[in-house]
Design an enzyme around this catalytic site. Structure first.
Site, PDB file in Angstrom:
ATOM      1  CB  CYS A 243      51.585  33.084  25.626  1.00  0.00           C
ATOM      2  SG  CYS A 243      51.994  31.759  26.732  1.00  0.00           S
TER       3      CYS A 243
ATOM      4  N   GLY B 281      56.066  37.618  27.068  1.00  0.00           N
ATOM      5  CA  GLY B 281      56.657  36.332  27.440  1.00  0.00           C
ATOM      6  C   GLY B 281      58.129  36.313  27.116  1.00  0.00           C
TER       7      GLY B 281
ATOM      8  N   GLY C 273      46.579  31.865  26.641  1.00  0.00           N
ATOM      9  CA  GLY C 273      45.404  31.721  27.480  1.00  0.00           C
ATOM     10  C   GLY C 273      45.577  30.623  28.494  1.00  0.00           C
TER      11      GLY C 273
ATOM     12  CB  CYS D 194      41.544  40.320  29.722  1.00  0.00           C
ATOM     13  SG  CYS D 194      42.747  40.798  30.968  1.00  0.00           S
TER      14      CYS D 194
ATOM     15  CG  ASP E 237      53.181  51.193  39.665  1.00  0.00           C
ATOM     16  OD1 ASP E 237      53.151  51.051  38.426  1.00  0.00           O
ATOM     17  OD2 ASP E 237      53.851  50.458  40.408  1.00  0.00           O
ATOM     18  CG  ASP E 238      50.464  48.974  36.444  1.00  0.00           C
ATOM     19  OD1 ASP E 238      49.963  47.850  36.501  1.00  0.00           O
ATOM     20  OD2 ASP E 238      51.668  49.171  36.668  1.00  0.00           O
TER      21      ASP E 238
ATOM     22  CB  CYS F 217      43.971  36.028  36.350  1.00  0.00           C
ATOM     23  SG  CYS F 217      43.458  35.737  34.635  1.00  0.00           S
TER      24      CYS F 217
ATOM     25  CB  CYS G 183      41.995  40.446  38.772  1.00  0.00           C
ATOM     26  SG  CYS G 183      42.016  41.455  37.317  1.00  0.00           S
TER      27      CYS G 183
HETATM   28  S1  SF4 Z   1      40.729  37.966  35.908  1.00  0.00           S
HETATM   29 FE1  SF4 Z   1      41.726  39.965  35.519  1.00  0.00          FE
HETATM   30  S2  SF4 Z   1      43.641  39.458  34.436  1.00  0.00           S
HETATM   31 FE2  SF4 Z   1      42.307  37.652  34.332  1.00  0.00          FE
HETATM   32  S3  SF4 Z   1      41.194  37.825  32.391  1.00  0.00           S
HETATM   33 FE3  SF4 Z   1      39.901  38.727  33.989  1.00  0.00          FE
HETATM   34  S4  SF4 Z   1      40.449  40.905  33.986  1.00  0.00           S
HETATM   35 FE4  SF4 Z   1      42.066  39.822  32.880  1.00  0.00          FE
END
Ligand code: SF4
Length: 467
Positions: A8, A34, A109, A252, A361-362, A398, A453
């Protein structure tokens, strides 16, 4: 990277003429966060009016609708939803009447203890109208015995866990708050009204400020709440800051990798510069000979520029993106996914034919999109294809407000690097190290980020205990 979605965007405007129109433009600037639904609540000091609907910002709102959202303060929300939960009831802002008046709320969130809180609220008699974890807050505020709204909000926040950037709107005040880890971004900016008076904006990304000519002031701190009041007096005071939780930042890291727009300043730093640094770091870690570096548009562009600059290998736009793609009208099968990639990305065969290319790519999530990209490049005649990823392998889902596949669907969580390369069909495959990613952000060892992640280390006890 196409399978990892920010849930979001939120915005709050305080003491501005046509606040709902400014919210509209801010939401338009943050459409990438979003696309399922959009909504705005506005207050004229007497009552709060809300309008929300499914679809893109430009589809949901028109002049007539915005005209009805009168007032000098407003909040807004863009929603990304998971499949099957995109009903109107689940769009935001959530509006409610309660014993102290009216309130509207927008959330970016994910509340990790939402199920437990909801269960106990239902046992105590609450009736829920949506699937949203955010609705818990409304019930907790309504049930609180405190006399002031601000105290009720604090009371409610102490009962929830997880990731949040909230904006609350009452008839006369606005509140903006980030969770104690500061997982999701929320920045504060200043608006200068046509008559010279001042107003404020809070938004998930600073690109929203640029569109309406607001000036970036600072980020709202982890665990901090800002209170905006006095919209109907001549000079509004600077927003009051309350420290609700101790400062314990873990923002994040993926905002820098993928979510945020490159023209935004997130957690105080410009996203484009960081993505370029990620490409530079990648070139320092993996240098090979190739004819050209090409990005997967748009997510790999800044990193590919950085890689090209550091390695000296020419940068080319070898794949062109069609920005006008909507939905595909066939069943969600593998072939539908292939069509979706082909509709969006088209290689320039004359440039690529018989060339050895590095494609940047990312990130890789399921691997299916990367596989399709390699396929269309081979079809265009590329001699050798090296896939370079400007972040580490994503190995864990995540729980903090990003819609991710289960661990079982994350290809890098379940396969060796060689197996992933083989599945994707590239001649080689490399990832930026976690250390390289942190260097790109110029953070030292003492600076914490949520990077769960990439390393599986979740930051809050509730998530750790419930894995
Ligand atoms: S788990 Fe990855 S996508 Fe989720 S808040 Fe942590 S760093 Fe960000």
């Amino acid at each position: 990277m196409k399978d990892w979605n920010e849930k979001c965007a939120v915005v709050g405007i305080y003491n501005a003429y046509n606040a709902s129109i400014l919210s509209y433009y801010a939401l338009f600037a943050m459409q990438h966060r979003g696309q399922e639904a959009s909504g705005i609540s506005a207050s004229n000091g007497q009552k709060i009016s809300t309008y929300k609907n499914n679809g893109l910002v430009t589809k949901v709102f028109n002049e007539n609708i915005l005209e009805k959202l009168q007032g000098k303060s407003s909040i807004g929300h863009n929603r990304y939803s998971t499949a099957g939960e995109d009903s109107m009831n689940d769009s935001q802002p959530i509006f409610a009447k309660y014993s102290l008046g009216e309130i509207a709320l927008a959330h970016n969130g994910n509340l990790t203890n939402a199920k437990e809180v909801r269960k106990s609220l239902i046992q105590e008699g609450s009736i829920f109208q949506s699937h949203l974890d955010t609705e818990n807050l409304i019930h907790l505020i309504a049930k609180s015995h405190k006399n002031q709204l601000v105290d009720r909000i604090v009371d409610a926040l102490t009962q929830i866990e997880g990731a949040y950037a909230f904006v609350f709107l009452s008839r006369t005040k606005m509140f903006a708050v980030r969770d104690k880890y500061g997982l999701r971004p929320l920045s504060l900016g200043k608006i200068t009204n046509p008559d010279g008076t001042e107003g404020y904006i809070v938004a998930s990304e600073s690109c929203a400020f640029d569109l309406i000519g607001a000036e970036y002031i600072r980020d709202i701190q982890p665990g901090e709440m800002l209170i905006f009041e006095g919209a109907y007096s001549k000079h509004i005071p600077t927003p009051k800051s309350i420290k609700i939780f101790p400062h314990n930042p873990y923002p994040c890291i993926f905002e820098y990798v993928y979510f945020a727009r490159p023209d935004s300043k997130v957690f105080g730093k410009n996203v484009y510069e960081i993505r370029k640094q990620m490409g530079i770091q990648l070139a320092k870690e993996y240098k090979i000979d190739a004819d050209m570096v090409i990005p997967v548009p748009d997510s790999g562009v800044a990193a590919a520029i950085g890689y090209s600059r550091e390695s000296g290998i020419p940068f080319e736009l070898g794949i062109i993106r069609n920005h006008y793609i909507g939905r595909t009208f066939i069943e969600p099968t593998q072939s539908a996914r292939e069509l979706k990639v082909r509709l969006k990305l088209n290689p320039i065969a004359e440039l690529i034919k018989d060339k050895e290319i590095i494609i940047i790519d990312d990130s890789i999530v399921r691997g299916t999109t990367s596989k399709q990209i390699i396929k269309i490049l081979r079809h265009a005649g590329a001699k050798k294809i090296h896939l370079f990823i400007s972040s580490p392998p994503t190995i864990s889902p995540c729980f903090y407000g990003v819609d991710t596949p289960n661990k079982s669907e994350l290809i890098c969580a379940n396969h060796t690097l060689e197996e992933v390369r083989d599945f994707i069909g590239a001649d080689s495959l490399v990832f930026l190290s976690l250390e390289g990613l942190r260097k790109s952000i110029s953070c030292d060892d003492s600076e914490n980020f949520c990077q769960a992640c990439f390393d599986g280390n979740y930051i809050d006890d509730f998530t750790k205990a419930n894995l």
